[in-house]
Design a protein around this motif. Structure first.
Motif, PDB file in Angstrom:
ATOM      1  N   ALA A  19       7.505 -13.196   2.203  1.00  0.00           N
ATOM      2  CA  ALA A  19       8.024 -13.339   3.339  1.00  0.00           C
ATOM      3  C   ALA A  19       8.906 -12.098   3.606  1.00  0.00           C
ATOM      4  CB  ALA A  19       8.856 -14.565   3.541  1.00  0.00           C
ATOM      5  N   ASP A  20       9.446 -11.471   2.590  1.00  0.00           N
ATOM      6  CA  ASP A  20      10.576 -10.453   2.684  1.00  0.00           C
ATOM      7  C   ASP A  20       9.971  -9.192   1.990  1.00  0.00           C
ATOM      8  OD1 ASP A  20      12.809  -9.112   3.144  1.00  0.00           O
ATOM      9  OD2 ASP A  20      14.083 -10.021   1.726  1.00  0.00           O
ATOM     10  N   PRO A  21       9.268  -8.495   2.404  1.00  0.00           N
ATOM     11  CA  PRO A  21       8.625  -7.291   1.842  1.00  0.00           C
ATOM     12  C   PRO A  21       9.411  -6.339   1.524  1.00  0.00           C
ATOM     13  CG  PRO A  21       7.714  -7.440   4.062  1.00  0.00           C
ATOM     14  CD  PRO A  21       8.499  -8.425   3.937  1.00  0.00           C
ATOM     15  N   PHE A  22      10.582  -6.047   2.419  1.00  0.00           N
ATOM     16  CA  PHE A  22      11.505  -4.848   2.052  1.00  0.00           C
ATOM     17  C   PHE A  22      12.460  -5.235   0.894  1.00  0.00           C
ATOM     18  CE2 PHE A  22      10.538  -3.732   6.474  1.00  0.00           C
ATOM     19  CZ  PHE A  22      10.911  -2.670   6.648  1.00  0.00           C
ATOM     20  N   ARG A 149       4.680 -15.092   7.773  1.00  0.00           N
ATOM     21  CA  ARG A 149       4.488 -13.752   7.428  1.00  0.00           C
ATOM     22  C   ARG A 149       3.968 -13.366   8.567  1.00  0.00           C
ATOM     23  NH1 ARG A 149      -0.110 -10.519   7.347  1.00  0.00           N
ATOM     24  NH2 ARG A 149      -1.172 -11.702   5.688  1.00  0.00           N
ATOM     25  N   VAL A 150       4.272 -11.938   9.113  1.00  0.00           N
ATOM     26  CA  VAL A 150       3.686 -11.352  10.058  1.00  0.00           C
ATOM     27  C   VAL A 150       3.499  -9.854   9.662  1.00  0.00           C
ATOM     28  CG1 VAL A 150       3.959 -10.442  12.389  1.00  0.00           C
ATOM     29  CG2 VAL A 150       4.969 -12.827  11.663  1.00  0.00           C
ATOM     30  N   SER A 151       2.299  -9.300   9.681  1.00  0.00           N
ATOM     31  CA  SER A 151       2.129  -7.939   9.803  1.00  0.00           C
ATOM     32  C   SER A 151       1.511  -7.035  11.011  1.00  0.00           C
ATOM     33  CB  SER A 151       0.910  -7.837   8.631  1.00  0.00           C
ATOM     34  OG  SER A 151       1.167  -8.237   7.361  1.00  0.00           O
ATOM     35  N   ARG A 163      -1.121  -4.288   4.477  1.00  0.00           N
ATOM     36  CA  ARG A 163      -0.554  -2.732   4.337  1.00  0.00           C
ATOM     37  C   ARG A 163       0.663  -2.554   4.966  1.00  0.00           C
ATOM     38  NH1 ARG A 163      -4.373   1.256   2.682  1.00  0.00           N
ATOM     39  NH2 ARG A 163      -6.521   0.351   2.319  1.00  0.00           N
ATOM     40  N   HIS A 164       1.129  -3.448   6.210  1.00  0.00           N
ATOM     41  CA  HIS A 164       2.296  -3.257   6.878  1.00  0.00           C
ATOM     42  C   HIS A 164       2.725  -4.607   7.204  1.00  0.00           C
ATOM     43  CE1 HIS A 164       0.913   0.903   7.603  1.00  0.00           C
ATOM     44  NE2 HIS A 164       2.092   1.112   6.988  1.00  0.00           N
ATOM     45  N   PRO A 165       3.346  -5.530   6.159  1.00  0.00           N
ATOM     46  CA  PRO A 165       4.060  -6.655   6.403  1.00  0.00           C
ATOM     47  C   PRO A 165       5.244  -6.263   6.970  1.00  0.00           C
ATOM     48  CG  PRO A 165       3.977  -6.490   4.170  1.00  0.00           C
ATOM     49  CD  PRO A 165       3.243  -5.330   4.610  1.00  0.00           C
ATOM     50  N   MET A 166       5.918  -7.323   8.042  1.00  0.00           N
ATOM     51  CA  MET A 166       7.180  -6.919   8.783  1.00  0.00           C
ATOM     52  C   MET A 166       8.313  -7.594   7.964  1.00  0.00           C
ATOM     53  SD  MET A 166       5.372  -7.251  12.641  1.00  0.00           S
ATOM     54  CE  MET A 166       6.808  -6.212  13.478  1.00  0.00           C
ATOM     55  N   VAL A 174      12.929 -12.854  15.223  1.00  0.00           N
ATOM     56  CA  VAL A 174      11.953 -11.616  15.279  1.00  0.00           C
ATOM     57  C   VAL A 174      11.520 -10.980  14.195  1.00  0.00           C
ATOM     58  CG1 VAL A 174      12.855 -11.251  17.659  1.00  0.00           C
ATOM     59  CG2 VAL A 174      13.540  -9.791  16.031  1.00  0.00           C
ATOM     60  N   TRP A 175      10.431 -10.266  14.141  1.00  0.00           N
ATOM     61  CA  TRP A 175       9.850  -9.712  13.014  1.00  0.00           C
ATOM     62  C   TRP A 175       9.875  -8.121  13.634  1.00  0.00           C
ATOM     63  CZ3 TRP A 175       8.188 -11.898   8.331  1.00  0.00           C
ATOM     64  CH2 TRP A 175       8.199 -13.442   8.684  1.00  0.00           C
ATOM     65  N   GLU A 176      10.122  -7.088  12.545  1.00  0.00           N
ATOM     66  CA  GLU A 176      10.155  -5.603  12.828  1.00  0.00           C
ATOM     67  C   GLU A 176       9.566  -4.746  12.004  1.00  0.00           C
ATOM     68  OE1 GLU A 176      14.199  -4.970  13.701  1.00  0.00           O
ATOM     69  OE2 GLU A 176      14.725  -4.709  11.517  1.00  0.00           O
TER      70      GLU A 176
END
Length: 728
Positions: A19-22, A149-151, A163-166, A174-176
C-alpha cells in the motif's frame, strides 16, 4: 528492516499489494547507509547515477528475479539527485526514478478537495504534464479512498501495474505519482486493487482527452488555456437579448454522402458555423460533446465528463471549432448531463470497489428509465467533481452556457418510481435536497466566477423558482425550458382546424404562468424521435396545409414571449423523424424551389426580424412587453397580441389557425397610425397563397375590443402576420 521482512515487503510489492510503495522504493537513509531500491521488471542491470556529475555511484544488486534491485551508496549519508541507468534486453536507458520525488498535492488543494469547495478541482486532479526538479513528466492524481493499491499503467510502462504504484494521501483519499518521461499524447489508465481485493482497470475521471469507443483509455493532455468571455458574448446571453438557439447533434447534422461518416470538427467549422450564421441563429447548442461509450445514447450517458468526444477529431480541433463560432458571432452552449452516468466497468461505477460516485442503495442510486447510476450529490467530492466540470467547460473551452439535462430526475427522489421504490428525504419529502443544494451551488459558482455565462434547465415539472436566484430559494438557473408551452401548443397544432375552436385555451394558457420563470420555448430533439414524428408530419391536412400550419406555428412561436430553440432539421421542415445514425435530409433542399425552401426562408427571416426588432425580445420577462388584443375568438381560431420594447414601440402578431381567409377582421389597438406588414407566413416567398394586406394597414377611429382605435385586417388561411407600428 530484517531480511525476512524485506522478502515479505518485496513479495507484496511485486504482487501489487503493497500500500505504501514510497516507504520501500526510492532513496532512504537506513542503518545500513543511504540505500536505493527500485522495482524494474525484466531489467538485467541497474546503476545509480549522480545527476549533477553523471558519475556512476553503485550498481544495484538484484535481490529478486522478478525485478527488485537494491544497494547501499558508499560513503554517502545525505540524499542527492540521481538517475538510474537500466539495461533491458541488452540496451541501456537512463531514467529518472519516480520514487525520488516528494508529495505533489499542495496543502491548500488537499484541504479544498476534502472540503468539496475547490473551484477548479481539474487543476489538481487527473494527469498534468509538468516539470519537477528540472525533470519532464506527468503528475497523476486520482481519488479512490477505499482502494488497497492504485497504479498508473500506460504506454510508458507496458501497461504493467507493478511498475508505478502510487502514493496514498490518507488525509483525503487521493493517490498521486509523478512519472518522469510520461508525455503528452500517451495513453494511460489507473489499475486498482479495490476494497474487495478485486483488480480493476479504470479510466481517469478527470481525463482531458480519451480514446474513442470501443477503446477506453485516457490520454495525457494538458489543460487548454483559459478563454476570456468578451463583453459582446456576455450581452448576447442577456435577459433582454434576442436568443435563438440552434440545437445540433454533431454526428447527424450532415454526413459524408459516400460513406455516411461523420463530419470532423474542422468540417463542421467550415459548414455548420456559416450555415447557422446565415440562418440568423444567435446560439449553437451542441450534443454530444462529453465522451460517451454508446452512440445511440446521443451523449446522454457520458463517462468522460472532462473530455470532448474524439468522434469528430481532437480536443484542439474542437477548441478551434468553438473559437470559429465565436469569431462568427455565435454563442455556444453545451448540453450538460450531471444527473446520471452509465455503469460500464472502466468508468465511475464502483470505482474503488465501493459506491464512490453513486449511491449504494438502488432506490437512490439507480436510474430505472436509463439503466444508469445516479450521482451521490450529498458527497462533497462528487459535488465538487461536477460543479468544477461546469466551470471547466466555460473557462477552458469558452462555452457561453450549459443546458442542463433532466433536472426533474435530479431534484425528485420519486422520479419515475413507484411507491416503495424510493427513499424519502430527511424530512420525509420527495425532494432530493442534496441535488437541489448541488444545483444552487453550481449556478451560484458560475454566476460569481464566470459572470456572463448562463445555465438553462430542462425541467419538466412546476418546481418553483427554477430560474430564480438561490437567495430567493430558487435553483439559480438563468433560463428554464417551457415544456408546458411546447406540449400545449403542439397538441393544438396537431388538431384538425375544425376542432381547434374547442381547445383554444392550449394557445392562451402559457401566458398565465409565463412570468413565473425566464422561459425558453423549445422545439427540441425530444419532439422528433421515438414515434412522435417530425414537426411537419404532426401537422394536419394535405401537404399544402401541413406546410402552412408549420409556418404559422413558427411565426407564432417567434412572436410569443420567451427565448427560442429549434432542433436541426426543423428549420427546413424535415419530413421524417430524426435518426442519429444518418444525416439530415438535405436532399429536400436540392433542385427547384419547393415548400422546404419556403420554410427555411421563413425561419431565416424570423430569426433576423426577431433580432432586429427590440419589441420581440427586449421585454420577454416583463409584463409590459406583452398584451392580448384578441384572446377569446375561439370560434374563428384567431389570436392577436402585441409585443413592446422599453420605449413603447410595438409589433402586432396575428394568427389565423383555420384554412379560411378572414377578410376585414377588426382588431382593437391602442394607437393611431400606420402598421407595416413585415412578415406574412402565407407570402409567396414562403410558398403560401400570398394573401395579405398589401404591405400596410392604417388604424381607424373606430373603437373595438375595449380600445379607442382599430384596424381591419385580412388574415390569410393558416397563417401568422407580424405588423410593425411605424413611428413618425
Amino acid at each position: 528492516m530484517s531480511e525476512h521482512r524485506d522478502h515479505r515487503a518485496i513479495d507484496a510489492l511485486i504482487s501489487g499489494h503493497y500500500a505504501d510503495p514510497f516507504s520501500l522504493l526510492g532513496m532512504h537513509l537506513t542503518t545500513r547507509g543511504l540505500e536505493v531500491r527500485a522495482l524494474l521488471p525484466d531489467a538485467s542491470e541497474v546503476w545509480v547515477i549522480e545527476t549533477s556529475t553523471g558519475r556512476k555511484c553503485i550498481q544495484l544488486a538484484c535481490l529478486d528475479a522478478r525485478g527488485y534491485f537494491q544497494g547501499v551508496v558508499p560513503r554517502r549519508k545525505k540524499a542527492f539527485r540521481y538517475q538510474l541507468a537500466v539495461t533491458w534486453h541488452g540496451q541501456q536507458n537512463l531514467i529518472d526514478d519516480a520514487y525520488r520525488f516528494g508529495t505533489l498535492l499542495a496543502e491548500m488543494d488537499s484541504w479544498l478537495l476534502a472540503e468539496g469547495t475547490h473551484l477548479r478541482p481539474y487543476e489538481a486532479m487527473g494527469a498534468h504534464p509538468c516539470v519537477i526538479d528540472d525533470v519532464s513528466g506527468t503528475r497523476f492524481i486520482v481519488w479512490a479512498p477505499s482502494a488497497r493499491r492504485v497504479s498508473v499503467v500506460g504506454e510508458f510502462n507496458y501497461w504493467d501495474g507493478r511498475r508505478h504504484p502510487m502514493r496514498q494521501r490518507i488525509e483525503n483519499g487521493v493517490w498521486e505519482l509523478f512519472i518522469p518521461g510520461a508525455r503528452q499524447g500517451q495513453l494511460y489508465k489507473f489499475e486498482l486493487i479495490d476494497a474487495k481485493g478485486q483488480l480493476r482497470l479504470k479510466a481517469d475521471p478527470f481525463a482531458f482527452e480519451a480514446q474513442m469507443r470501443p477503446e477506453t483509455a485516457s490520454m495525457i493532455c494538458g489543460l487548454p488555456e483559459k478563454v476570456d468571455m468578451s463583453e459582446a458574448r456576455k450581452r448576447a446571453n442577456g435577459f433582454d437579448a434576442p436568443i435563438s438557439i440552434y440545437e445540433v447533434h454533431l454526428g447527424s447534422w450532415r454526413r459524408h454522402t459516400d460513406n455516411n461518416f461523420w463530419l470532423s470538427y474542422q468540417e463542421l467549422t467550415e459548414q455548420l458555423v456559416p450555415y447557422a450564421v446565415e440562418m440568423g441563429f444567435t446560439h449553437l447548442e451542441l450534443m454530444p460533446i462529453n465522451e460517451h461509450p454508446f452512440d445511440g445514447s446521443w451523449g446522454y450517458q457520458p463517462l468522460g465528463m472532462y473530455a470532448p468526444t474524439r468522434r469528430f477529431g481532437t480536443r484542439d480541433e474542437f477548441l478551434a471549432f468553438i473559437a470559429a463560432a465565436h469569431q462568427a458571432g455565435l454563442n455556444v452552449l453545451l448540453d450538460w448531463v450531471p444527473g446520471h452516468f452509465p455503469s460500464d466497468d472502466f468508468g465511475l461505477a464502483q470505482f474503488d470497489g465501493t459506491a464512490l460516485y453513486e449511491h449504494s442503495d438502488p432506490r437512490e442510486g439507480f436510474h430505472q428509465d436509463w439503466n444508469t447510476q445516479i450521482y451521490n450529490f450529498g458527497r462533497r467530492e462528487v459535488r465538487n467533481y461536477l460543479a468544477g466540470n461546469a466551470l471547466y467547460w466555460i473557462e477552458r473551452f469558452g462555452f457561453d452556457g450549459l443546458r442542463v439535462d433532466a433536472v426533474a430526475s435530479m431534484i425528485y427522489r420519486d422520479y419515475s418510481r413507484a411507491e416503495g421504490e424510493w427513499i424519502p428525504n430527511y424530512y420525509g419529502g420527495r425532494e432530493n435536497l442534496e441535488a437541489v443544494s448541488f444545483l444552487r451551488y453550481t449556478n451560484h459558482t458560475l454566476g460569481h466566477t464566470a459572470p456572463g455565462s448562463i445555465t438553462l434547465a430542462e425541467e419538466s415539472t412546476d418546481y418553483p423558482g427554477v430560474s430564480r436566484p438561490p437567495e430567493m430559494s430558487g435553483l439559480g438557473f438563468w433560463f428554464k425550458w417551457n415544456l408546458g408551452w411546447m406540449h400545449d401548443t403542439l397538441d393544438y397544432m396537431k388538431l384538425d382546424p375544425i376542432h381547434r375552436r374547442y381547445h383554444h385555451n392550449l394557445m392562451t394558457f402559457g401566458i398565465l404562468y409565463h412570468y413565473n420563470e425566464n422561459f425558453v420555448l423549445p422545439l427540441s430533439h425530444d419532439e422528433v424521435v421515438h414515434g412522435k414524428r417530425s414537426l411537419l408530419d404532426r401537422m394536419p391536412g394535405d401537404a399544402w396545409q401541413k406546410f402552412a400550419n408549420l409556418r404559422a406555428y413558427y411565426s407564432w412561436m417567434f412572436g410569443f414571449p420567451g427565448k427560442k430553440l429549434l432542433f436541426m432539421g426543423n428549420e427546413f421542415a424535415q419530413g421524417r423523424e430524426w435518426n442519429h445514425d444518418s444525416s439530415l435530409d438535405w436532399h429536400l433542399l436540392e433542385g427547384d424551389d419547393n415548400w422546404h425552401h419556403g420554410v427555411q426562408r421563413l425561419v431565416r427571416d424570423l430569426n433576423h426580424l426577431y433580432r432586429d426588432v427590440p419589441a420581440l425580445h427586449q421585454c420577454d420577462f416583463d409584463p409590459h412587453g406583452f398584451e392580448w388584443l384578441v384572446a377569446d375568438d375561439a370560434e374563428n381560431s384567431v389570436l392577436v397580441f402585441v409585443r413592446r420594447d422599453r420605449t413603447g414601440n410595438e409589433l402586432i402578431v396575428a394568427s389565423n389557425f383555420t384554412p379560411v381567409t378572414r377578410h376585414h377582421y377588426r382588431v382593437g389597438v391602442n394607437h393611431q397610425g400606420v402598421w407595416r406588414e413585415v412578415l406574412n407566413s402565407d407570402a409567396e416567398r414562403y410558398h403560401g397563397s400570398n394573401t395579405g394586406n398589401m404591405g400596410t394597414v392604417y388604424s381607424d377611429d373606430i373603437a373595438s375590443h375595449g380600445r379607442p382605435y382599430s384596424m381591419a385586417l385580412t388574415l390569410p388561411p393558416l397563417a401568422t402576420l407580424w405588423l410593425l407600428r411605424e413611428v413618425t
